[in-house]
Write a protein that holds these residues in place. Sequence first.
Motif, PDB file in Angstrom:
ATOM      1  N   ALA A   1      -1.131   5.700  11.446  1.00 16.38           N
ATOM      2  CA  ALA A   1      -0.710   4.361  11.871  1.00 16.38           C
ATOM      3  C   ALA A   1      -1.916   3.429  11.970  1.00 16.38           C
ATOM      4  CB  ALA A   1       0.039   4.430  13.202  1.00 16.38           C
ATOM      5  N   LEU A   2      -2.865   3.607  11.084  1.00 17.71           N
ATOM      6  CA  LEU A   2      -4.136   2.886  11.199  1.00 17.71           C
ATOM      7  C   LEU A   2      -4.413   1.926  10.050  1.00 17.71           C
ATOM      8  CD1 LEU A   2      -6.406   5.850  12.348  1.00 17.71           C
ATOM      9  CD2 LEU A   2      -6.071   3.711  13.597  1.00 17.71           C
ATOM     10  N   VAL A   3      -4.004   2.296   8.833  1.00 25.66           N
ATOM     11  CA  VAL A   3      -4.459   1.567   7.651  1.00 25.66           C
ATOM     12  C   VAL A   3      -4.108   0.071   7.727  1.00 25.66           C
ATOM     13  CG1 VAL A   3      -4.182   1.320   5.147  1.00 25.66           C
ATOM     14  CG2 VAL A   3      -4.564   3.582   6.130  1.00 25.66           C
TER      15      VAL A   3
ATOM     16  N   THR B   1       1.790   7.333   7.784  1.00 28.20           N
ATOM     17  CA  THR B   1       2.103   8.389   6.826  1.00 28.20           C
ATOM     18  C   THR B   1       2.731   9.532   7.608  1.00 28.20           C
ATOM     19  OG1 THR B   1      -0.106   9.292   7.124  1.00 28.20           O
ATOM     20  CG2 THR B   1       0.229   7.830   5.244  1.00 28.20           C
TER      21      THR B   1
ATOM     22  N   ASP C   1       6.716   3.751   3.132  1.00 29.98           N
ATOM     23  CA  ASP C   1       6.217   2.876   2.065  1.00 29.98           C
ATOM     24  C   ASP C   1       7.319   2.643   1.038  1.00 29.98           C
ATOM     25  OD1 ASP C   1       4.099   3.751   3.523  1.00 29.98           O
ATOM     26  OD2 ASP C   1       3.034   4.724   1.880  1.00 29.98           O
TER      27      ASP C   1
ATOM     28  N   GLY D   1       3.217   1.032   5.232  1.00 32.24           N
ATOM     29  CA  GLY D   1       4.205   1.738   6.017  1.00 32.24           C
ATOM     30  C   GLY D   1       3.745   1.819   7.466  1.00 32.24           C
TER      31      GLY D   1
ATOM     32  N   ALA E   1       0.858  -1.191   0.000  1.00 27.55           N
ATOM     33  CA  ALA E   1       0.000   0.000   0.000  1.00 27.55           C
ATOM     34  C   ALA E   1       0.888   1.233   0.000  1.00 27.55           C
ATOM     35  CB  ALA E   1      -0.897  -0.007   1.227  1.00 27.55           C
TER      36      ALA E   1
ATOM     37  N   CYS F   1      -4.809   4.752  -3.032  1.00 25.83           N
ATOM     38  CA  CYS F   1      -6.126   5.383  -3.095  1.00 25.83           C
ATOM     39  C   CYS F   1      -5.894   6.876  -3.245  1.00 25.83           C
ATOM     40  CB  CYS F   1      -6.918   5.116  -1.822  1.00 25.83           C
ATOM     41  SG  CYS F   1      -7.111   3.363  -1.478  1.00 25.83           S
TER      42      CYS F   1
HETATM   43  N1  LIG Z   1      -4.211   6.809   0.218  1.00 35.54           N
HETATM   44  C1  LIG Z   1      -3.573   5.658   0.444  1.00 35.54           C
HETATM   45  N2  LIG Z   1      -3.489   4.717  -0.506  1.00 35.54           N
HETATM   46  C2  LIG Z   1      -2.856   3.547  -0.285  1.00 35.54           C
HETATM   47  N3  LIG Z   1      -2.247   3.236   0.861  1.00 35.54           N
HETATM   48  C3  LIG Z   1      -2.293   4.127   1.859  1.00 35.54           C
HETATM   49  C4  LIG Z   1      -2.954   5.385   1.721  1.00 35.54           C
HETATM   50  N4  LIG Z   1      -2.840   6.052   2.878  1.00 35.54           N
HETATM   51  C5  LIG Z   1      -2.128   5.256   3.716  1.00 35.54           C
HETATM   52  N5  LIG Z   1      -1.794   4.090   3.108  1.00 35.54           N
HETATM   53  C6  LIG Z   1      -0.970   2.980   3.649  1.00 35.54           C
HETATM   54  O1  LIG Z   1      -1.170   2.882   5.044  1.00 35.54           O
HETATM   55  C7  LIG Z   1       0.021   3.179   5.753  1.00 35.54           C
HETATM   56  C8  LIG Z   1      -0.300   3.862   7.054  1.00 35.54           C
HETATM   57  O2  LIG Z   1      -1.036   5.015   6.784  1.00 35.54           O
HETATM   58  P1  LIG Z   1      -1.818   5.796   7.941  1.00 35.54           P
HETATM   59  O3  LIG Z   1      -2.614   4.784   8.679  1.00 35.54           O
HETATM   60  O4  LIG Z   1      -2.672   6.773   7.196  1.00 35.54           O
HETATM   61  O5  LIG Z   1      -0.765   6.443   8.788  1.00 35.54           O
HETATM   62  C9  LIG Z   1       0.860   3.985   4.788  1.00 35.54           C
HETATM   63  O6  LIG Z   1       2.233   3.906   5.121  1.00 35.54           O
HETATM   64  C10 LIG Z   1       0.517   3.280   3.481  1.00 35.54           C
HETATM   65  O7  LIG Z   1       1.223   2.058   3.349  1.00 35.54           O
END
Ligand SMILES: Nc1ncnc2c1ncn2[C@@H]1O[C@H](COP(=O)(O)O)[C@@H](O)[C@H]1O
Lengths: 321, 246
Positions: free
Chosen positions: B124-126, B118, B39, B115, B6, B63
């Motif tokens: 740190a949720l996705v 972001t 990422d 990752g 992702a 996305c």
């Molecule tokens: N818009 C996006 N599209 C695809 N992967 C994403 C997106 N936003 C976040 N991720 C993935 O989710 C991880 C954690 O993102 P977050 O939970 O938003 O901090 C990132 O390091 C990416 O691997």
Amino acid sequence: MILVFAETQEGKVKKSAFEAVYYGAKVAADQGTTCTALLLGQAADGGHLGRYGASEVLQVDHPSLSAFDSSTFSKVLASVAQDKKATLVILPDSANGKSMLGQVAILLKAGAIRGANALPEIKEGGMEIGRAVFSGKAFAICRVDTGVAVISLAGNTLKPVAEGNEVVVKKVETVVPSPRTRVVNVRRTTGIVPLPEAEIVVSAGRGMKDPSNWGLVEELAEVLGATTACSRPVADSGWRPHHEHVGQTGIAIRPNLYIAIGISGAIQHLAGVNSSKVIVVINKDPEAPFFKAADYGVAGDLFEVVPQLTLALKRFKEAHH
Amino acid sequence: MKLLVAISQTPETTARIAFKDGGTAFDSTGVNYIMNPYDEWYALVRALELKEEKGGTVTVIHCGPATNDVTLRKALAIGADDAIRVEMEPASAYSVAHEIAAHAADAGYDLILTGKETIDFNGALVGSMVAGLLDLPFISHVSKMVMQGDTVLVTRDIEGGVEEIEVSGPFVLSAAKGLAEQRIPNMRGIMSAKTKPLQVVSPVGTDLPDRHIRFSVPPAKSAVKMIDPSDMDTLVRLLHEEAKVI
Ligand SMILES: Nc1ncnc2c1ncn2[C@@H]1O[C@H](COP(=O)(O)O)[C@@H](O)[C@H]1O
Ligand SMILES: Cc1cc2nc3c(=O)[nH]c(=O)nc-3n(C[C@H](O)[C@H](O)[C@H](O)COP(=O)(O)OP(=O)(O)OC[C@H]3O[C@@H](n4cnc5c(N)ncnc54)[C@H](O)[C@@H]3O)c2cc1C
């Protein structure tokens, strides 16, 4: 009601759990409800959580909870939250807490807020909570309208005070799904407060010239009871372990006191540390950008200033004992 | 191995952070975007290494709107085989996780890498949400991963140390520093990325359980108090009496 996941380590309640319970109890008082703490696995001192405001301490003690499995822990926490009809579930913003946050939110169909750093406000039926974004370069208010919110609480948000009484830990039975991962080894630097929890951090950068000079930093940290950290190039070149690297691509911290030694104050470094309450910068270059983000600055040679500071602190500690 | 990474896009680390519309939206004027470092440097590169060791494919998913195709092309230039872009404005981790899970549900991935977080919204949720939606094991903050026959030995960063974990079967991980070394795309990679498949799909769509409604930047610090380098007793006194931190 409010449910707090009281994280434990080696059978003892972690400091962040007392903070989370204290925060949870404050929110509960505001909202006219109660705060329950949940222990997963063994904990000898769970009853202490009462002192920080938990009106009830529950424990699920099951062999499958003796080591951390993110999915199993999340499912058990979510099932207790459902049974108890929790409207707010609080986790620590630790490695384990963060890893559970998203799963618990999915299981409860709840809004998720990572790293809440203020008390929530209820506005027009939704819950609004502050958090840091852009690695500490900005703040945001995050709003949850789903009726249930799951948050992780940033360290040092409130200073917990023991105002209540010990409570008796109540065992609860619930289904514990078998873990699908197996912890085979844990290596921890013992006796050191982990960076995200540390109240005082002494951090050093490339100005140290050589890893063999770190004794200076360690001595200063020792008199202060501080945890040591470093800038990214220091970790990248192997002078210090990676887990000490703070900043935008390292650990973000917000201690009460951050002492930066021989660090220039690049924007990516500042991002992870500028939420610290008080910043002291020691740098021989009076133009170093870090001074603009500092509360106290010492423009001088670290090899002279740091030992002097350590001595001054020793004198201070002696006079105050 | 069938691997999914992702990929998110974030403002460059030196970007000016400012907000518009009364502090309700990020002001992207003049901001350059990069692939989120966790990422690019760790999740993607480790996936490519696994493919090189074991064979298989690396798919990247993002996305976001069409302007973000450059980021996916970069991922292809670094070595991913194909890319998927879900046409949407990502509004929360939940909406992103939903799309990734919908794509991955029946695709038979052996491993899904995200990752650690972001560097803009620091959610740190996705990864955790994807694991929750697909009911897969989740290992966060992974700084090392080695294959041992049918099992994978994963090293995970915890406060002040590491944990070693064994897992078999498909799982989701979030990548932290140490998992791999950054790779710079070479000319051949850049050329071949132009013809690698980049598929654009419509979102399945979800409601939004949480959203960021207001932003602010911290007030400027009041001027620094400079202390004479030969007078550390004064610094100590100020830290005690004025700042009250020792
Ligand atoms: N818009 C996006 N599209 C695809 N992967 C994403 C997106 N936003 C976040 N991720 C993935 O989710 C991880 C954690 O993102 P977050 O939970 O938003 O901090 C990132 O390091 C990416 O691997
Ligand atoms: C995408 C990206 C992400 C990044 N993420 C991070 C991050 O998370 N964390 C991070 O720290 N960096 C990060 N960086 C790197 C950052 O840009 C800086 O390069 C780095 O912070 C500089 O480290 P430093 O201050 O230790 O070294 P330098 O910039 O070399 O500064 C050394 C300082 O020591 C001072 N000094 C030298 N000798 C003495 C002496 N005898 N006494 C007193 N002072 C002395 C000098 O005046 C100088 O200010 C990132 C960079 C990029 C591009």
